[in-house]
Design an enzyme around this catalytic site. Structure first.
Site, PDB file in Angstrom:
ATOM      1  N   LYS B 101       0.842  -1.231  -0.070  1.00  0.00           N
ATOM      2  CA  LYS B 101       0.012   0.155  -0.103  1.00  0.00           C
ATOM      3  C   LYS B 101       0.883   1.314   0.064  1.00  0.00           C
ATOM      4  O   LYS B 101       1.655   1.321   0.807  1.00  0.00           O
ATOM      5  CB  LYS B 101      -0.917   0.022   1.257  1.00  0.00           C
ATOM      6  N   GLY B 162      -8.603   8.708   9.611  1.00  0.00           N
ATOM      7  CA  GLY B 162      -8.424   8.759  10.893  1.00  0.00           C
ATOM      8  C   GLY B 162      -9.798   9.781  11.459  1.00  0.00           C
ATOM      9  O   GLY B 162     -10.072   9.969  12.755  1.00  0.00           O
ATOM     10  N   ALA B 188      -9.862   5.250   3.991  1.00  0.00           N
ATOM     11  CA  ALA B 188      -9.768   6.422   5.061  1.00  0.00           C
ATOM     12  C   ALA B 188     -11.116   7.116   5.069  1.00  0.00           C
ATOM     13  O   ALA B 188     -11.779   7.333   3.897  1.00  0.00           O
ATOM     14  CB  ALA B 188      -8.749   7.420   4.629  1.00  0.00           C
ATOM     15  N   GLY B 189     -11.477   7.459   6.339  1.00  0.00           N
ATOM     16  CA  GLY B 189     -12.474   8.297   6.555  1.00  0.00           C
ATOM     17  C   GLY B 189     -13.859   7.503   7.096  1.00  0.00           C
ATOM     18  O   GLY B 189     -14.673   8.195   7.648  1.00  0.00           O
ATOM     19  N   ASN B 210      -9.166   1.512   9.724  1.00  0.00           N
ATOM     20  CA  ASN B 210      -8.145   1.297  10.757  1.00  0.00           C
ATOM     21  C   ASN B 210      -9.139   1.780  12.065  1.00  0.00           C
ATOM     22  O   ASN B 210      -9.598   1.078  12.760  1.00  0.00           O
ATOM     23  CB  ASN B 210      -6.909   1.358  10.619  1.00  0.00           C
TER      24      ASN B 210
END
Lengths: 62, 264
Positions: B101, B162, B188-189, B210
């Site tokens: 990644k 995040g 993300a998000g 995550n």
């Protein structure tokens, strides 16, 4: 090594260095002066004064 | 028929990719990953703590690479050169593993991608034999440039890393899905399960997250919810939703045989 100065007794190769750090057999990767030192070459890569080493591991991340 | 996700020539049953950062400990990381059903897990590459915690368990012991596909990232890299260096170390660390990644960040405040550096790093990594999944802006033109550069998956942000702000621009994601042939994975998000569902309903091929799991009050339960969210969204996408009909309601029950009089 990893941004800090270390004094080592020459001659020392990458395998011996990892052993002295109790990292022998651990899953690490080594870069010397910007070039990868493959695991197969650890035992016959002698370190020289002024070498810049990175020793890395996998950690949790996103 | 099985609905599989193919990335870089390998197939996966799960469309949820999960990060391994920010958990309380490796036991919780492992439990959350198991609950999510994810087959691909991201990891970061960092300097060893020389002289510290040598007997501490390692991530690779908690999540054996024989069971999970590791996706080493370049989190924290702000230049193409640093990202490429990091992934060469990752490949050495993971015995030649080439699926990675790439993320090249623009600034520490937003963690928004630096796209010129991202494109440069993609080209270099592809030339060096890596299979590159790329974190990128949700710009359909940049996405096509990355595709042309030879990456294996386009991973636009849904909102800042995040932030948990969810899908801020579904229209751009849809444009990317239409324009590129490669798998599109929202990276993300995502904040909660419905965000993951929305991404999948739009036609994304997968979702990578995550913090949404790790920062939940109960990460393992949230991982389970995310699994369902992704599956529900995928099935809704495949099923093909009904069209939205403003001002044209249509009852589900028969209009004949009612005891009530007709409306005026």
């Amino acid at each position: 090594m990893n941004g800090k100065a270390h004094s080592l007794e020459p001659p020392i190769d990458v395998s011996a260095l990892l052993a002295s750090l109790e990292l022998a057999g651990k899953k690490v990767a080594v870069e010397r002066n910007g070039e990868i030192v493959p695991r197969s070459a650890h035992a016959n890569t002698l370190l020289a004064d002024g070498d810049a080493l990175e020793v890395v591991v996998a950690v949790g991340g996103g | 028929m099985q609905d599989l996700l193919t990335i870089g020539g390998k197939t996966y049953r799960s469309r949820l990719l999960i990060g391994t950062g920010k958990y309380r400990d490796f036991a919780q990381t492992r439990a959350a990953v198991e609950a999510s059903g994810a087959e691909i897990v991201t990891v970061a590459i960092r300097r060893t703590n020389i002289g510290q915690n040598r007997n501490e368990p390692s991530l690779l012991e908690a999540l054996p690479p024989s069971r999970f596909t590791y996706l080493p990232n370049t989190a924290g890299c702000y230049t193409a050169a640093d990202a490429v260096r990091t992934l060469r170390l990752a490949r050495e660390l993971l015995d030649g593993h080439d699926l990675v990644k790439l993320e090249v960040l623009g600034d520490p405040h937003t963690l928004y991608p630096n796209m010129p550096e991202t494109l440069k790093a993609t080209e270099e990594l592809v030339k060096d034999g890596f299979k590159v999944m790329v974190y990128c802006s949700d710009d359909p033109i940049q996405a096509q440039m990355l595709e042309a550069a030879g990456c294996v998956a386009i991973m636009p942000l849904a909102s800042l890393i995040g932030s948990g702000m969810g899908i801020l621009n579904p229209w751009n994601l849809q444009l990317i899905i239409e324009k590129v042939k490669l798998p599109v994975i929202v990276d993300a998000g995502v904040g909660t399960a419905s965000d993951a569902t929305i991404a999948m309903e739009l036609g994304c091929d997968g979702v990578l997250m995550n913090t949404a799991v790790a920062a939940a009050r109960d990460p393992v339960l949230m991982a389970k919810a995310m699994k369902k969210g992704v599956e529900a969204g995928r099935e809704a996408f495949l099923a093909g939703r009904m069209p939205k009909k403003l001002y044209s309601a249509s009852p589900s029950s028969p209009t004949e045989g009612k005891i009530a009089p007709k409306a005026a």
